[in-house]
Enzyme design. Structure first.
Site, mmCIF file in Angstrom:
data_model
loop_
_atom_site.group_PDB
_atom_site.id
_atom_site.type_symbol
_atom_site.label_atom_id
_atom_site.label_comp_id
_atom_site.label_asym_id
_atom_site.label_seq_id
_atom_site.Cartn_x
_atom_site.Cartn_y
_atom_site.Cartn_z
ATOM 1 N N GLU A 92 -12.384 -4.823 -3.736
ATOM 2 C CA GLU A 92 -12.869 -3.448 -3.532
ATOM 3 C C GLU A 92 -12.183 -2.452 -4.478
ATOM 4 O OE1 GLU A 92 -11.992 -5.544 -0.997
ATOM 5 O OE2 GLU A 92 -14.067 -5.922 -0.377
ATOM 6 N N GLU B 119 2.359 -12.993 12.362
ATOM 7 C CA GLU B 119 2.901 -11.805 13.029
ATOM 8 C C GLU B 119 2.636 -10.612 12.122
ATOM 9 O OE1 GLU B 119 4.216 -11.698 16.062
ATOM 10 O OE2 GLU B 119 3.854 -13.858 16.242
ATOM 11 N N LEU C 227 10.983 -20.353 -5.090
ATOM 12 C CA LEU C 227 9.955 -19.507 -4.480
ATOM 13 C C LEU C 227 8.623 -19.644 -5.224
ATOM 14 C CD1 LEU C 227 9.290 -16.975 -2.564
ATOM 15 C CD2 LEU C 227 9.776 -15.593 -4.593
ATOM 16 N N HIS D 191 2.086 3.667 -8.920
ATOM 17 C CA HIS D 191 1.936 2.229 -9.175
ATOM 18 C C HIS D 191 3.120 1.708 -9.986
ATOM 19 C CE1 HIS D 191 -1.918 2.345 -7.348
ATOM 20 N NE2 HIS D 191 -2.506 3.041 -8.292
ATOM 21 N N ASP E 44 0.831 -1.214 0.000
ATOM 22 C CA ASP E 44 0.000 0.000 0.000
ATOM 23 C C ASP E 44 0.862 1.260 0.000
ATOM 24 O OD1 ASP E 44 -2.394 1.373 -0.010
ATOM 25 O OD2 ASP E 44 -2.694 1.231 2.166
ATOM 26 N N GLY E 45 0.269 2.345 -0.504
ATOM 27 C CA GLY E 45 0.929 3.650 -0.432
ATOM 28 C C GLY E 45 1.448 4.195 -1.755
ATOM 29 N N GLY F 120 -0.248 5.528 -4.203
ATOM 30 C CA GLY F 120 -0.934 6.785 -4.547
ATOM 31 C C GLY F 120 -0.351 7.951 -3.755
HETATM 32 C C1 IPE Z 1 -5.313 -2.775 -0.024
HETATM 33 O O1 IPE Z 1 -5.026 -1.438 -0.206
HETATM 34 C C2 IPE Z 1 -5.302 -3.493 -1.340
HETATM 35 C C3 IPE Z 1 -4.012 -3.586 -1.995
HETATM 36 C C4 IPE Z 1 -2.872 -3.180 -1.531
HETATM 37 C C5 IPE Z 1 -4.035 -4.243 -3.266
HETATM 38 P P1 IPE Z 1 -6.181 -0.344 -0.312
HETATM 39 O O2 IPE Z 1 -5.502 0.974 -0.454
HETATM 40 O O3 IPE Z 1 -7.154 -0.705 -1.356
HETATM 41 O O4 IPE Z 1 -6.877 -0.468 1.108
HETATM 42 P P2 IPE Z 1 -7.877 0.512 1.864
HETATM 43 O O5 IPE Z 1 -8.962 0.841 0.891
HETATM 44 O O6 IPE Z 1 -7.098 1.720 2.247
HETATM 45 O O7 IPE Z 1 -8.336 -0.258 3.043
HETATM 46 C C1 IPE Z 2 -1.718 0.263 -3.253
HETATM 47 O O1 IPE Z 2 -1.509 1.628 -3.295
HETATM 48 C C2 IPE Z 2 -1.922 -0.339 -4.615
HETATM 49 C C3 IPE Z 2 -3.293 -0.773 -4.881
HETATM 50 C C4 IPE Z 2 -4.284 -0.729 -4.027
HETATM 51 C C5 IPE Z 2 -3.574 -1.299 -6.196
HETATM 52 P P1 IPE Z 2 -2.705 2.655 -3.226
HETATM 53 O O2 IPE Z 2 -3.117 3.003 -4.613
HETATM 54 O O3 IPE Z 2 -3.809 2.173 -2.365
HETATM 55 O O4 IPE Z 2 -1.985 3.878 -2.550
HETATM 56 P P2 IPE Z 2 -2.591 4.906 -1.493
HETATM 57 O O5 IPE Z 2 -3.122 4.103 -0.353
HETATM 58 O O6 IPE Z 2 -3.661 5.651 -2.204
HETATM 59 O O7 IPE Z 2 -1.439 5.755 -1.119
HETATM 60 MG MG MG Z 3 -4.174 2.385 -0.374
#
Ligand code: IPE
Ligand code: IPE
Ligand code: MG
Length: 252
Positions: free
Chosen positions: A68, A212, A136, A38, A21-22, A24
């Site tokens: 989602e 964990e 792996l 991405h 995550d992160g 964006g």
């Molecule tokens: C979880 O991240 C899904 C992936 C990393 C693929 P999201 O960014 O979609 O999660 P929420 O919406 O913040 O819970």
């Molecule tokens: C995770 O990064 C990748 C996917 C969910 C596909 P995000 O796109 O959720 O990044 P943030 O959470 O908006 O920073």
């Molecule tokens: Mg996210």
């Protein structure tokens, strides 16, 4: 290189799961469009897969797209699908060379047909690597949701009861686990979530019951080798009690 982060080779987790995550926010901090986050994220992904192979992990499960995530703007969804396709195409040779075998979990039938095609080609091509037990397993969670996975397993089991293959009395944790997408894989020992959110976001609800948890503020595109070692080091410092007392474990 990582002299202060030397890992205990005896305590390398068998299975690591990561919520990547992160992306964006990483892009936003740099005034870039989200898709550039991405794109940078795929570079992290390539590196972590390489390190996981070198460390002789058995399974690396990566949350790449949730059920989602279909609710996101269609341009972002399309961009992610395009990145996934080019990632798979560009990494195939490396997977073959490094005995990585690809698997996936989730509603694969929901993915665009061109992505499905590349995915099944790469899975087929790398399948023979699975025979090499030291290789792996790279397990991608795509259009994946933990609740829908459990519902699907329950449906398949109910159908098998109706057709007489087994009886409701046979239901057990083992049988249910064998009907999940992850059938045959060990449960994750360690869950890493980048981007700082303290939630599961519908990831591996069943399988993570005794994993964990390690949450880091580092955004996924910045999650490099050193950050990965930090997570593994932290994992190795944990005492996994599985309900027992510390004393009991020490007596074993
Ligand atoms: C979880 O991240 C899904 C992936 C990393 C693929 P999201 O960014 O979609 O999660 P929420 O919406 O913040 O819970
Ligand atoms: C995770 O990064 C990748 C996917 C969910 C596909 P995000 O796109 O959720 O990044 P943030 O959470 O908006 O920073
Ligand atoms: Mg996210």
């Amino acid at each position: 290189m990582h002299e202060n982060l030397v890992l205990d080779p005896e305590r390398i987790p068998r299975h690591v799961a990561i919520i990547m995550d992160g992306n964006g926010r990483w892009a936003k901090q740099r005034n870039l469009p989200r898709i550039m986050g991405h794109k940078a994220g795929t570079e992290s992904l390539k590196n972590i897969v390489k390190i996981a192979g070198e460390l002789k992990l058995e399974v690396l499960t990566l949350y790449a797209f949730s059920t989602e995530n279909w609710k996101r703007p269609s341009l972002e969804v399309q961009g992610l699908m395009t990145l996934l396709k080019s990632y798979l195409k560009s990494e195939l040779q490396k997977m073959l060379d490094n005995t990585v075998s690809l698997r996936c979990i989730g509603e694969i039938e929901m993915l665009p047909t061109d992505v499905q095609k590349v995915l099944s080609e790469v899975m087929q091509e790398t399948a023979r690597n699975a025979e090499d037990k030291s290789g792996l397993i790279l397990n991608l969670a795509l259009s994946y949701g933990g609740r829908s996975e459990i519902v699907r397993a329950a449906r398949i089991m109910a159908e098998k009861c109706v057709s007489g293959q087994f009886d409701p009395k046979d239901f057990s944790e083992k049988l249910l686990a064998a009907h999940l997408y992850t059938a045959g894989l060990p449960d994750p020992d360690l869950l890493i979530r980048t981007g700082g959110e303290s939630r599961l976001s519908n990831f591996l609800l069943w399988q993570l019951s005794y994993a964990e948890l390690y949450i880091t503020e580092t955004m996924w595109p910045d999650f490099n080798t050193e950050r990965f070692f930090e997570a593994l080091k932290e994992f190795q410092s944990r005492e996994r009690r599985f309900g027992q007392t510390s004393q009991q474990l020490q007596a074993e």
